[in-house]
Design an enzyme around this catalytic site. Sequence first.
Site, PDB file in Angstrom:
ATOM      1  N   ASP A  70      -9.887   2.679   1.909  1.00  0.00           N
ATOM      2  CA  ASP A  70      -9.998   2.136   3.273  1.00  0.00           C
ATOM      3  C   ASP A  70     -10.639   3.189   4.169  1.00  0.00           C
ATOM      4  O   ASP A  70     -11.393   2.858   5.083  1.00  0.00           O
ATOM      5  CB  ASP A  70      -8.608   1.795   3.846  1.00  0.00           C
ATOM      6  CG  ASP A  70      -8.046   0.504   3.266  1.00  0.00           C
ATOM      7  OD1 ASP A  70      -8.838  -0.347   2.825  1.00  0.00           O
ATOM      8  OD2 ASP A  70      -6.809   0.350   3.260  1.00  0.00           O
ATOM      9  N   LYS A 127       0.812  -1.232   0.000  1.00  0.00           N
ATOM     10  CA  LYS A 127       0.000   0.000   0.000  1.00  0.00           C
ATOM     11  C   LYS A 127       0.840   1.274   0.000  1.00  0.00           C
ATOM     12  O   LYS A 127       0.421   2.289  -0.562  1.00  0.00           O
ATOM     13  CB  LYS A 127      -0.950  -0.003   1.202  1.00  0.00           C
ATOM     14  CG  LYS A 127      -2.087  -0.990   1.041  1.00  0.00           C
ATOM     15  CD  LYS A 127      -3.033  -0.965   2.227  1.00  0.00           C
ATOM     16  CE  LYS A 127      -4.140  -1.984   2.029  1.00  0.00           C
ATOM     17  NZ  LYS A 127      -5.046  -2.035   3.172  1.00  0.00           N
TER      18      LYS A 127
HETATM   19  P1  ATR Z   1      -0.468  -2.921   4.995  1.00  0.00           P
HETATM   20  O1  ATR Z   1       0.041  -1.903   4.051  1.00  0.00           O
HETATM   21  O2  ATR Z   1      -1.575  -3.755   4.414  1.00  0.00           O
HETATM   22  O3  ATR Z   1      -0.844  -2.353   6.332  1.00  0.00           O
HETATM   23  P2  ATR Z   1       2.225  -3.592   5.710  1.00  0.00           P
HETATM   24  O4  ATR Z   1       2.633  -2.232   5.291  1.00  0.00           O
HETATM   25  O5  ATR Z   1       3.067  -4.758   5.320  1.00  0.00           O
HETATM   26  O6  ATR Z   1       0.760  -3.930   5.202  1.00  0.00           O
HETATM   27  O7  ATR Z   1       2.047  -3.558   7.306  1.00  0.00           O
HETATM   28  C1  ATR Z   1       1.837  -4.690   8.008  1.00  0.00           C
HETATM   29  C2  ATR Z   1       1.809  -4.387   9.521  1.00  0.00           C
HETATM   30  O8  ATR Z   1       1.678  -5.626  10.181  1.00  0.00           O
HETATM   31  C3  ATR Z   1       3.068  -3.742  10.069  1.00  0.00           C
HETATM   32  O9  ATR Z   1       2.739  -2.914  11.149  1.00  0.00           O
HETATM   33  C4  ATR Z   1       3.873  -4.948  10.543  1.00  0.00           C
HETATM   34  O10 ATR Z   1       4.793  -4.675  11.589  1.00  0.00           O
HETATM   35  P3  ATR Z   1       6.311  -4.181  11.267  1.00  0.00           P
HETATM   36  O11 ATR Z   1       6.245  -2.709  11.054  1.00  0.00           O
HETATM   37  O12 ATR Z   1       7.081  -4.590  12.448  1.00  0.00           O
HETATM   38  O13 ATR Z   1       6.732  -4.940  10.015  1.00  0.00           O
HETATM   39  C5  ATR Z   1       2.760  -5.802  11.093  1.00  0.00           C
HETATM   40  N1  ATR Z   1       3.139  -7.210  11.146  1.00  0.00           N
HETATM   41  C6  ATR Z   1       3.277  -8.058  10.093  1.00  0.00           C
HETATM   42  N2  ATR Z   1       3.624  -9.296  10.538  1.00  0.00           N
HETATM   43  C7  ATR Z   1       3.673  -9.220  11.899  1.00  0.00           C
HETATM   44  C8  ATR Z   1       3.946 -10.158  12.944  1.00  0.00           C
HETATM   45  N3  ATR Z   1       4.219 -11.442  12.677  1.00  0.00           N
HETATM   46  N4  ATR Z   1       3.896  -9.739  14.230  1.00  0.00           N
HETATM   47  C9  ATR Z   1       3.601  -8.459  14.512  1.00  0.00           C
HETATM   48  N5  ATR Z   1       3.334  -7.501  13.578  1.00  0.00           N
HETATM   49  C10 ATR Z   1       3.360  -7.878  12.287  1.00  0.00           C
END
Ligand code: ATR
Length: 280
Positions: free
Chosen positions: A100, A64
């Site tokens: 969104d 995104k």
């Molecule tokens: P989107 O744009 O759809 O929100 P994204 O930019 O990849 O997707 O963001 C995903 C979010 O989920 C982030 O806040 C990510 O945390 P990080 O900033 O530490 O990467 C969080 N996230 C993804 N996998 C995770 C996990 N296993 N545990 C905790 N947070 C997670």
Amino acid sequence: MLHYCVIGFPVHHSLSPKVHNAAFRSCKIRARYVKEEVPPKELGNFMRSFREKYAGANVTIPHKEAIIPFLDKVSPEARKIRAVNTIVNQDGLIIGYNTDVDGVPSMVEFAMSKPLRSSHPIIIGAGGAARAVAYVLKKMGVRPRILNRTLSHAKKLAEDFSCGFGKLDDFKRYIPGCRMIINATSVGMFREGSSSYKRQTPLPGLLEFLRRCPLSEPKPVVLDIIYRPRMTKLLRDAKKAGCRVVTGDLLFLAQAKRSFELWTGKKTPRNPIFSKIQRP
Ligand code: ATR
């Protein structure tokens, strides 16, 4: 025939093809909507061929924010949020929007009958979806607190929207006094070929904490942006602890409706897929 897609990685979980293909059929629009699984490294290459191939798209995790440099134009709102979830190919001009934001107010208002201002909401996550939630809450006059796995990402978002931030573990400090928790991460979302997502939650220990810690009533309402499964582990834990929960399908449907309008200029029909998704 017009072609549309959802761009994500992973993207198996997405119900967007079901919803949009049904809507196209109902409106008698000759169009087909597919899933495009695009790894982050391939996003640039994919977008180079997009212009010729697709009339529009949805964008989901983790693209995104990353998609923005590949677009010709970004709506003022999506620019402020710095996240795009919908693309329109307008005669070769690739324009990014954020739909969104259309779903967040109804989800939040559905969750809270009390004044939002005193709800001290916690947003879990700091990606594109979290940015849209933070933007809407701020517009509604509420300052959320951002908790995220990676502290530097939380700090960046918090600076952009002038709010507090912390690590996921900090939830124990902030839940007392908080009336609303919104998960904006993908943790607990359906993954093809494994059932481990059913046990994953961004807040392990929430259930034990809520059971142990005597909170003043009402307990926080817990919202999840994930719509597949409807009842994520986070929501199941919250419900067991006596919290009200709000599932992600409200948000999913609202963003889908707005995307459809942007592509076709038409309102989404009342089609059975839209109402089916809202049932448990
Ligand atoms: P989107 O744009 O759809 O929100 P994204 O930019 O990849 O997707 O963001 C995903 C979010 O989920 C982030 O806040 C990510 O945390 P990080 O900033 O530490 O990467 C969080 N996230 C993804 N996998 C995770 C996990 N296993 N545990 C905790 N947070 C997670």
